[in-house]
Scaffold this active site. Sequence first.
Site, PDB file in Angstrom:
ATOM      1  N   CYS B 141       0.837  -1.208   0.000  1.00 37.30           N
ATOM      2  CA  CYS B 141       0.000   0.000   0.000  1.00 37.30           C
ATOM      3  C   CYS B 141       0.866   1.250   0.000  1.00 37.30           C
ATOM      4  O   CYS B 141       1.310   1.711   1.047  1.00 37.30           O
ATOM      5  CB  CYS B 141      -0.927  -0.020   1.219  1.00 37.30           C
ATOM      6  SG  CYS B 141      -2.001   1.420   1.319  1.00 37.30           S
ATOM      7  N   CYS B 144      -0.354   4.171   2.011  1.00 34.03           N
ATOM      8  CA  CYS B 144      -0.206   4.037   3.462  1.00 34.03           C
ATOM      9  C   CYS B 144       1.242   4.239   3.880  1.00 34.03           C
ATOM     10  O   CYS B 144       1.519   4.856   4.902  1.00 34.03           O
ATOM     11  CB  CYS B 144      -0.598   2.639   3.946  1.00 34.03           C
ATOM     12  SG  CYS B 144      -2.182   2.075   3.376  1.00 34.03           S
ATOM     13  N   ASP B 145       2.158   3.676   3.122  1.00 34.77           N
ATOM     14  CA  ASP B 145       3.516   3.508   3.632  1.00 34.77           C
ATOM     15  C   ASP B 145       4.584   4.342   2.930  1.00 34.77           C
ATOM     16  O   ASP B 145       5.718   4.402   3.383  1.00 34.77           O
ATOM     17  CB  ASP B 145       3.913   2.027   3.555  1.00 34.77           C
ATOM     18  CG  ASP B 145       2.935   1.139   4.310  1.00 34.77           C
ATOM     19  OD1 ASP B 145       2.257   1.668   5.206  1.00 34.77           O
ATOM     20  OD2 ASP B 145       2.838  -0.045   4.007  1.00 34.77           O
TER      21      ASP B 145
END
Lengths: 106, 332
Positions: B141, B144-145
Amino acid sequence: MSNVNAVTDASFEADVLQSDKPVIVDFWAEWCGPCRMLSPILDQIAQEHDSVKVVKVDVDENQAIAAKYGITSIPAVYVFKDGEHVATSIGAKPKQIIEKEFAEYL
Amino acid sequence: MPAIESDTIHDVIIVGSGPAGYTAAVYTARANLKPLVIAGSVETGGELMKTTEVENFPGFPEGIMGPELMANLQQQAERFGAELLYEDATAVELEGQIKKVILLDGTIHRARSIILATGSAYRELGLENETRLSGHGVSWCATCDGFFFREQDIVVVGGGDSAMEEALFLTKFASKVTVVHRRESLRASKIMADRAMAHPKIEFVWNSEVADVLGDAKVDGVLLRNLVTGEESKLAATGVFVAIGNDPRTALVQGQVDITAEGTIAVEGRSSRTNLPGVFAAGDVLDPTYRQAVTAAGSGCVAALDVEHFLGAAVPVYEEASAAAENSSVSA
């Protein structure tokens, strides 16, 4: 209303490492979709379990703590007991799964 | 855990809350079928929740953020009376006239029909070190990261649209993004491929696979294998983003409905009908080919209309009339 307090780089030592109870720390950020899914679940866990304290760390604003614990993926949920990092759960997971993973601290 | 069985028999239960599930909910709710949507606890909204800008969903000339699109769809479904449960289905019983859905908390819900819209799950490289270093440099992701890889070198594995989207998104943070792809040309759409190829921070390694992820406590590189020459080389990187496609999520229904050779739920022709009466499928879980937000939404509509037809055909008209007569005699 959330009963999960925000912890910062400055307050981490006092709020987490020196806590009498085990502490579940939710490393999150505003822009992280899965984090938003997970936070109400951690809220519920905080409400239902007096044995632990649940706090959250906004990694955007508190990069020192996130870096110290090597966070490279969020949501990352860490459990601290007596100042030690003792358990980890990475990713948004259903409540029942998190409760199982952290069973010995709840 | 004691089973708690709901007394209500719903007309339809929809399992899943991506574009397919919510569209099926909008349609069945408007048809007054009061759908119960098992929306999931942490994957509510499905895969679009992990994306940023969606530029190709019709009706949004300026694009729309994935999570916002899903919030809109959810509101639209609820506006017409869909009931949403933020719980996860762990088992289903699909045989017979009354279908059962069992949730992780032990409750059992029953319905005359069911729409399976469970979508698909990220495919993994299948490497031991990939699992071990997941969350320590290996990610699925980018939105997200990506943040954690500021000024670092990142590898993106894959050659489709999602790989290009990840690579382009990651250029906001990374100093260099290397896309590793098994072939010598991209599978991505031309617009996405052109954007990625033109980006100064993105490099490509063609005809190659990631043979191993390297690092002790966290990722420090990958082992690349050239699929033409067999030659192996190391590439330093602190992040590995895997975007090599998805597999239909059929674990819930394995052994109950027919599955195709491609692993998707088998349906009859262009319909959503599975081999079991009253059991329908929608979205990525039946689609090995297109897998777009808009095709999933279209597929959800098909399933809803098939359910309406099924319930209409299954409940003879006179039964409603006699039930009405019975009610009036009770109240009289």
